[in-house]
Design a protein around this motif. Structure first.
Motif, PDB file in Angstrom:
ATOM      1  N   GLY A  32       0.789  -1.221   0.000  1.00  0.00           N
ATOM      2  CA  GLY A  32       0.000   0.000   0.000  1.00  0.00           C
ATOM      3  C   GLY A  32       0.826   1.278   0.000  1.00  0.00           C
ATOM      4  N   LYS A  33       2.139   1.157   0.000  1.00  0.00           N
ATOM      5  CA  LYS A  33       3.018   2.334  -0.010  1.00  0.00           C
ATOM      6  C   LYS A  33       3.666   2.458  -1.386  1.00  0.00           C
ATOM      7  CE  LYS A  33       4.440   4.286   3.352  1.00  0.00           C
ATOM      8  NZ  LYS A  33       4.100   5.500   4.068  1.00  0.00           N
ATOM      9  N   SER A  34       4.013   3.676  -1.743  1.00  0.00           N
ATOM     10  CA  SER A  34       4.689   3.935  -3.008  1.00  0.00           C
ATOM     11  C   SER A  34       5.941   4.762  -2.752  1.00  0.00           C
ATOM     12  CB  SER A  34       3.753   4.684  -3.960  1.00  0.00           C
ATOM     13  OG  SER A  34       4.466   5.158  -5.080  1.00  0.00           O
ATOM     14  N   VAL A  35       7.080   4.176  -3.049  1.00  0.00           N
ATOM     15  CA  VAL A  35       8.336   4.897  -2.868  1.00  0.00           C
ATOM     16  C   VAL A  35       8.420   6.063  -3.852  1.00  0.00           C
ATOM     17  CG1 VAL A  35       9.781   3.480  -4.393  1.00  0.00           C
ATOM     18  CG2 VAL A  35      10.799   4.598  -2.415  1.00  0.00           C
ATOM     19  N   VAL A  36       7.819   5.914  -5.030  1.00  0.00           N
ATOM     20  CA  VAL A  36       7.816   7.007  -6.011  1.00  0.00           C
ATOM     21  C   VAL A  36       7.028   8.200  -5.458  1.00  0.00           C
ATOM     22  CG1 VAL A  36       7.066   7.689  -8.338  1.00  0.00           C
ATOM     23  CG2 VAL A  36       8.086   5.439  -7.961  1.00  0.00           C
ATOM     24  N   PHE A  37       5.881   7.931  -4.838  1.00  0.00           N
ATOM     25  CA  PHE A  37       5.071   8.997  -4.240  1.00  0.00           C
ATOM     26  C   PHE A  37       5.865   9.726  -3.162  1.00  0.00           C
ATOM     27  CE2 PHE A  37       2.172  10.343  -0.837  1.00  0.00           C
ATOM     28  CZ  PHE A  37       1.391  11.254  -1.538  1.00  0.00           C
ATOM     29  N   ILE A  38       6.517   8.980  -2.291  1.00  0.00           N
ATOM     30  CA  ILE A  38       7.295   9.584  -1.209  1.00  0.00           C
ATOM     31  C   ILE A  38       8.414  10.456  -1.789  1.00  0.00           C
ATOM     32  CG2 ILE A  38       8.797   9.120   0.776  1.00  0.00           C
ATOM     33  CD1 ILE A  38       7.188   6.485   1.160  1.00  0.00           C
ATOM     34  N   CYS A  39       9.089   9.958  -2.809  1.00  0.00           N
ATOM     35  CA  CYS A  39      10.179  10.719  -3.432  1.00  0.00           C
ATOM     36  C   CYS A  39       9.656  11.975  -4.124  1.00  0.00           C
ATOM     37  CB  CYS A  39      10.949   9.836  -4.408  1.00  0.00           C
ATOM     38  SG  CYS A  39      11.941   8.575  -3.575  1.00  0.00           S
ATOM     39  N   LEU A  40       8.477  11.895  -4.729  1.00  0.00           N
ATOM     40  CA  LEU A  40       7.892  13.084  -5.354  1.00  0.00           C
ATOM     41  C   LEU A  40       7.544  14.145  -4.310  1.00  0.00           C
ATOM     42  CD1 LEU A  40       5.621  11.541  -8.126  1.00  0.00           C
ATOM     43  CD2 LEU A  40       7.625  12.992  -8.457  1.00  0.00           C
ATOM     44  N   ILE A  41       7.053  13.722  -3.158  1.00  0.00           N
ATOM     45  CA  ILE A  41       6.761  14.667  -2.081  1.00  0.00           C
ATOM     46  C   ILE A  41       8.059  15.333  -1.616  1.00  0.00           C
ATOM     47  CG2 ILE A  41       5.920  14.901   0.294  1.00  0.00           C
ATOM     48  CD1 ILE A  41       3.692  14.457  -1.745  1.00  0.00           C
ATOM     49  N   LEU A  42       9.115  14.532  -1.443  1.00  0.00           N
ATOM     50  CA  LEU A  42      10.407  15.095  -1.051  1.00  0.00           C
ATOM     51  C   LEU A  42      10.903  16.101  -2.092  1.00  0.00           C
ATOM     52  CD1 LEU A  42      12.249  11.974   0.396  1.00  0.00           C
ATOM     53  CD2 LEU A  42      11.533  14.017   1.652  1.00  0.00           C
TER      54      LEU A  42
END
Length: 101
Positions: A32-42
């Motif tokens: 349910g987590k997305s590393v791409v999403f987290i990196c885009l937020i960063l």
């Protein structure tokens, strides 16, 4: 006034990230987590911080609090990214244990 609205946005996001980090810590999985999403937020926070540093009209003395919230949120999202990789390691360990059974 624009800085106040920006701070409200940062505070709203800021309340969300600790909850997300705690949830990730307890879940112990990347499902349910997305590393791409987290990196885009960063990347978005990096862009916001950079915009303050390159803006010649930004007054660091009077408006330091805007940068404070950007850095605080960036730190919390970074912890979420660390939790992602921790949980990824735990997922792989569980998968290896299940394969060996």
């Amino acid at each position: 006034m624009p800085e106040i609205l920006e701070i409200v946005m940062l505070i709203c996001f800021g309340f969300s990230w600790p909850i997300n980090v705690i949830k990730a810590y307890r879940a112990r999985t990347t499902k349910g987590k997305s590393v791409v999403f987290i990196c885009l937020i960063l990347l978005g926070y990096i862009a916001g911080i950079t915009s303050k540093f390159i803006n010649p009209n930004f007054d660091y003395g009077d408006k330091w609090y805007v940068l404070f919230f950007y850095f605080l949120n960036f730190t919390m999202v970074s912890v979420d990214l660390i939790m992602y990789f921790r949980n990824l390691r735990l997922d792989k360990k569980r998968e290896a244990e299940n394969t060996n059974k």
